[in-house]
Design a protein around this motif. Structure first.
Motif: not given
Length: 237
Positions: A186-212
């Motif tokens: 469960v912890g590894g899955g959550l870390l993978t989810l957050h890592g992929v989300a940060d990776l996509l936010a790094h590729l598209w910097p404006g995508a995290d504007a609506g994260d809140g």
């Protein structure tokens, strides 16, 4: 000597903006979107997928924080009860140590995902701080890719190990050992989810504007150079 007549400045309608193709660190943008492919407001599925994944990661992190708070309170209460029974009633709870270890496993792996989301892990940027913005962007991209691969391996092998422990029972509590170690996948899955989300936010910097949640994704892009000032009109003689 006669002064040459100055030509009238071009009107905005007569100025044609050249369309350039930017291959900046993050993708192939067109029309000035040199960083992050389609950019914050660009078209394409990239920013939409990044925003959706960031929203899912934020909700999972909220649930993990509630679970982590409950686990912390349960562990603190267990230690207090164990001290009271041992020194006040001269009776030790035989199952408290085993339950404490199980709660510690939960705190370790679920807490690691919460710490990643909150940027609470220790980071060393002595070398990256000397890089140019472009190379710092590439270095963070490499780090995110390595972290996502490692987190995915932890989740996969943790799931296999949990299934292996499914028929085994603990000595004191008498429950399946898989209940204790399910926190690893469960912890590894959550870390993978957050890592992929940060990776996509790094590729598209404006995508995290609506994260809140006001997080800093750490994406660094080189600032756009300012256009040179217009040359002053010269007078001939």
């Amino acid at each position: 000597m006669t002064a040459e007549p100055m030509s009238a400045p071009p009107t905005p309608e007569s100025v044609t903006t050249p369309v350039t193709s930017g291959n900046g660190p993050g993708g192939n943008g067109t029309g000035g979107n040199e960083t992050g492919g389609n950019g914050a407001g660009g078209r394409g599925p990239g920013p939409a997928v990044a925003q959706a994944l960031l929203a899912v990661a934020a909700r999972c992190d909220a649930v993990a924080r509630v679970w982590l708070a409950g686990t912390t309170l349960a562990m603190a209460g267990l230690l207090a009860v164990q001290v009271v029974f041992r020194y006040a009633f001269n009776h030790s709870l035989f199952w408290s140590e085993e339950l404490g270890r199980a709660l510690l496993v939960q705190l370790t792996f679920v807490g690691a995902s919460v710490a990643w989301r909150g940027r609470a892990h220790i980071g060393m940027d002595a070398l990256v701080a000397r890089f140019s913005p472009e190379w710092a962007w590439r270095a963070r991209l490499l780090v995110l890719c390595v972290c996502v691969a490692f987190f995915a391996a932890v989740a996969w092998h943790g799931a296999r190990f949990t299934l292996f422990l499914l028929p085994q029972q603990t000595a004191a509590l008498g429950v399946s050992r898989a209940v204790v170690f399910v926190a690893v996948p469960v912890g590894g899955g959550l870390l993978t989810l957050h890592g992929v989300a940060d990776l996509l936010a790094h590729l598209w910097p404006g995508a995290d504007a609506g994260d809140g949640d006001g997080r800093d994704t750490g994406s660094s892009t080189a600032p756009a150079p300012s256009p040179p000032p217009d040359a002053p009109a010269r007078e001939g003689c």
